[in-house]
Design a protein around this motif. Sequence first.
Motif, PDB file in Angstrom:
ATOM      1  N   GLU A 288       0.933  -1.224  -0.010  1.00 39.27           N
ATOM      2  CA  GLU A 288      -0.094  -0.233  -0.112  1.00 39.27           C
ATOM      3  C   GLU A 288       0.723   1.213  -0.106  1.00 39.27           C
ATOM      4  N   ASP A 289       0.807   1.887  -0.884  1.00 38.66           N
ATOM      5  CA  ASP A 289       1.433   3.154  -0.915  1.00 38.66           C
ATOM      6  C   ASP A 289       0.908   4.165  -0.134  1.00 38.66           C
ATOM      7  N   ILE A 290       1.902   4.559   1.032  1.00 36.24           N
ATOM      8  CA  ILE A 290       1.245   5.324   2.023  1.00 36.24           C
ATOM      9  C   ILE A 290       2.046   6.703   2.055  1.00 36.24           C
ATOM     10  N   THR A 291       2.708   7.012   0.857  1.00 35.21           N
ATOM     11  CA  THR A 291       3.368   8.269   0.668  1.00 35.21           C
ATOM     12  C   THR A 291       2.642   9.513   1.093  1.00 35.21           C
ATOM     13  N   GLU A 292       1.285   9.438   0.712  1.00 33.37           N
ATOM     14  CA  GLU A 292       0.740  10.745   0.863  1.00 33.37           C
ATOM     15  C   GLU A 292       0.156  10.702   2.526  1.00 33.37           C
ATOM     16  N   SER A 293      -0.103   9.657   2.815  1.00 35.08           N
ATOM     17  CA  SER A 293      -0.468   9.611   4.188  1.00 35.08           C
ATOM     18  C   SER A 293       0.581   9.784   5.071  1.00 35.08           C
ATOM     19  N   LYS A 294       1.897   9.208   4.666  1.00 37.90           N
ATOM     20  CA  LYS A 294       3.106   9.711   5.239  1.00 37.90           C
ATOM     21  C   LYS A 294       3.516  11.196   5.278  1.00 37.90           C
ATOM     22  N   GLN A 295       3.156  11.634   4.131  1.00 39.30           N
ATOM     23  CA  GLN A 295       3.480  13.136   4.037  1.00 39.30           C
ATOM     24  C   GLN A 295       2.572  13.851   4.800  1.00 39.30           C
ATOM     25  N   ALA A 296       1.143  13.320   4.830  1.00 40.00           N
ATOM     26  CA  ALA A 296       0.251  14.125   5.606  1.00 40.00           C
ATOM     27  C   ALA A 296       0.518  14.138   7.062  1.00 40.00           C
ATOM     28  N   GLU A 297       1.044  12.729   7.517  1.00 40.68           N
ATOM     29  CA  GLU A 297       1.241  12.656   8.980  1.00 40.68           C
ATOM     30  C   GLU A 297       2.463  13.520   9.410  1.00 40.68           C
ATOM     31  N   ASP A 298       3.515  13.777   8.452  1.00 45.54           N
ATOM     32  CA  ASP A 298       4.635  14.535   8.511  1.00 45.54           C
ATOM     33  C   ASP A 298       4.280  15.921   8.506  1.00 45.54           C
ATOM     34  N   ALA A 299       3.401  16.335   7.515  1.00 50.87           N
ATOM     35  CA  ALA A 299       2.733  17.560   7.631  1.00 50.87           C
ATOM     36  C   ALA A 299       2.117  17.975   8.801  1.00 50.87           C
ATOM     37  N   LEU A 300       1.119  17.007   9.278  1.00 52.80           N
ATOM     38  CA  LEU A 300       0.623  17.351  10.583  1.00 52.80           C
ATOM     39  C   LEU A 300       1.416  17.476  11.553  1.00 52.80           C
ATOM     40  N   ARG A 301       2.330  16.656  11.797  1.00 58.73           N
ATOM     41  CA  ARG A 301       3.373  16.900  12.929  1.00 58.73           C
ATOM     42  C   ARG A 301       3.845  18.153  12.919  1.00 58.73           C
ATOM     43  N   ALA A 302       4.371  18.394  11.635  1.00 60.85           N
ATOM     44  CA  ALA A 302       4.920  19.698  11.225  1.00 60.85           C
ATOM     45  C   ALA A 302       4.184  20.898  11.595  1.00 60.85           C
ATOM     46  N   SER A 303       2.572  20.586  11.325  1.00 61.28           N
ATOM     47  CA  SER A 303       1.822  21.591  11.601  1.00 61.28           C
ATOM     48  C   SER A 303       1.460  21.905  13.233  1.00 61.28           C
ATOM     49  N   ARG A 304       1.514  20.600  13.696  1.00 63.05           N
ATOM     50  CA  ARG A 304       1.352  20.715  15.234  1.00 63.05           C
ATOM     51  C   ARG A 304       2.520  21.477  15.746  1.00 63.05           C
ATOM     52  N   GLU A 305       3.635  21.174  15.195  1.00 63.54           N
ATOM     53  CA  GLU A 305       4.899  21.842  15.966  1.00 63.54           C
ATOM     54  C   GLU A 305       4.801  23.473  15.556  1.00 63.54           C
ATOM     55  N   MET A 306       4.453  23.660  14.278  1.00 62.46           N
ATOM     56  CA  MET A 306       4.205  24.975  14.115  1.00 62.46           C
ATOM     57  C   MET A 306       3.257  25.809  14.693  1.00 62.46           C
ATOM     58  N   PHE A 307       2.149  25.047  14.975  1.00 58.26           N
ATOM     59  CA  PHE A 307       1.145  25.639  15.467  1.00 58.26           C
ATOM     60  C   PHE A 307       1.310  25.914  17.179  1.00 58.26           C
TER      61      PHE A 307
END
Length: 760
Positions: free
Chosen positions: A373-392
């Motif tokens: 299963e290609d989880i690149t998008e979910s992985k990127q979304a997870e990283d983006a969410l983590r970065a977003s939480r850190e930025m928030f």
Amino acid sequence: MSRKGLLLVRLSRPQRLLVALLMPLAACATQWVFWGQFKPLIWFLFYPAVFMSAWVGGMAGALPAAALAAMLAVFCFHPPALTFHKGNWAFLPSVLVFMGMATLFGRFHDRLDEAEQETLALLEASRRQDQATLASQEELLVRMSRLAKVGGWGFDVATGDGEWTEEVARIHDLDPQTKATAIRGLGFYHGKYREAMELAVKEAVELGRPYDLELELISAKGAAKWVRTQGQPVLVDGKVTRLQGAFQDITPWKQAELALRESENRLQLFIDHAPASLAMFDQSMRYLAVSRRWRQDYGLEEAELIGKSHYEVFPEIGEDWKAIHRRALAGEVVRSDEDRFQRQDGHAQWLRWEVRPWKDGHGEIGGIVVFSEDITESKQAEDALRASREMFASAFAENPAAIALTRLEDGLVLDVNTTWETLTGWRREEVVGKSVRPLDIWPSVAEAELFVGVLKEQGVLRDWEQAFHNRQGGTFVAQLAAKTLMVQGDLYVLSTLVDITEQKRYQEEIQRLNVSLERRVEERTAELSAANTELEAFAYAVSHDLRAPLRAMSGFSQALVEDFGAGLPPQAGTYLDQIQAGSERMGALIDGLLTLSRSTQGQLERHTVDLSGMAEEVRRDLEMHEPERPVSWRIEEGLEAWGDARMLLVVFRNLLGNAWKYTQNQSEPSICFDSVEQDGRRFFRVADNGAGFDMTYAAKLFQPFQRLHRQDEFPGMGIGLATVQRIVHRHGGEIHAQASPGGGATFFFTLSSPRKDPEP
């Protein structure tokens, strides 16, 4: 002499042979007529016939008669009847026995009289043995036919009448005695199967083409059955007279086949539409099946994969993946929930995968199934969410505005940021988990209750200026914004405070300065009004007081020339001409000063001005004064601006007049008026291919009485461009020029965009 001797003595040898041969024919005809009574005793009448043939003709009559009888018996009565294609050789022993008996009859014909009783006994024993053998064979045939669910059938093409075996009747769920016809047989087929059967029968009859079909029929009891029907045309003189064949119930095999096909289709459908990437490989890692998602994820939509090696399709696969494949082929299930895969094109792909072996029908490992299963998008979304939480979290903590999250009902603090700590003087650990109300941040309870009431009613509050107390007892003014949030059934408030204490001080200072500025503006307005009055008086003086002496100088010098010109010395005439020219230049300077003065005075009467039409008007005036000049004009249509038409006409008379003047020495003069975009702004443009000028001196271009060309080259006063600049500035625009010596000049200027006049 016996009765046989008495009979035979009257017949010649050919006649005896003829009688011997007629015996089998007579036996066949008789048995055919009474077959219903003799059935299934195929040889019942043929043995006597051959016996009689041997009795009449001896060996010479017995053998031909026996051969004829055997052929007639097998063809007419041995099932399937009327054909030599019996499908097996079960009848052969009886034929051989039959022929043997015929031989015996013929061999001992001379001893028949003496051994008549013995021969009859032997014949009877042989007949019984044949019957037992035939019955045994027929019983065996019936049992095998029922076991294999195979029967025979046939029908006459002309009449449609036919016959079928008991097994064929049983397959149709009919009584074995039911009369067989072609129409009745076709009636068990329906829909496309009926069409296929009718077409096969038609081609068999018309073209002599045999058929072998697998069809579904509905039996007499309504049961759906799959059958295999084989038909063979029987030709007589090149014409099909009969169809016959075999009929087999293949329902169990067909159902198994359909079930297998359905299972395969379901499996393929599952693989094709699986929500994850799925591929099946054999032990050599060749593709056996692959899902659409696999093709999409790996960019293989158009690739032919089945039968190809996985390592051929993905040559970039490393030894680590090959080792995983080998482990799975050895029986191990290998999986990973998160794995980074570097594609050959350089981009990274994150996968969740599982590799497991699959087994064949013998329980042996046949290959592996790879699920990924290609989880690149979910992985990127997870990283983006983590970065977003850190930025928030960072944005919340370091936001320049003070932010607090409190419970509306009791003011319980969930969190505050650093700016809030600085602004109020309270540290985060001192307030989180406690109510903000005992801190006396609000100046009064009434103001706090008003804040809570507005939020309960509206849910949001913006641009609320509020004074607050800090921990040190000081006061600061903040611009307050707040919004209610529902968190786990409780109503919370997210509020921001922007310290505007200094801003309020500045506003008060600005208000004080505005009062002072208004007073100063009034004073400057009065001074400007006085200056304008003085300028108007100066313009009046220039227009009237200076023109009178000039007119006197010009008039008297003209009178001297007219009255005493002939008697004056040549030098005196020259002086008088210079006085006249100087007077004219002085008059032009006065006109220029007045024009320049008027360009900065008076109220602008703005409305939409048709600049293209104005340029056409100036062009016509110029061509009217010098019609002999061939100038090429290009004026863009539809150009408009918002301004004073009287003053804008002065602009066009100067700019287009200069273009007309400075192109007078060109062999192919051209003048252009259009608009262009520069840096996102619209500029009007007047361009020519005339004398141009050196951009080194461009700073003098718009200064009064400054000229970049000699008077004898291009006469002028140096007032026009200064006037143009002042009019453009009064319209809120700007003007600049680009030129080169001998390369022409281009003037760019801006004006207000046209707008609709207000409705009365």
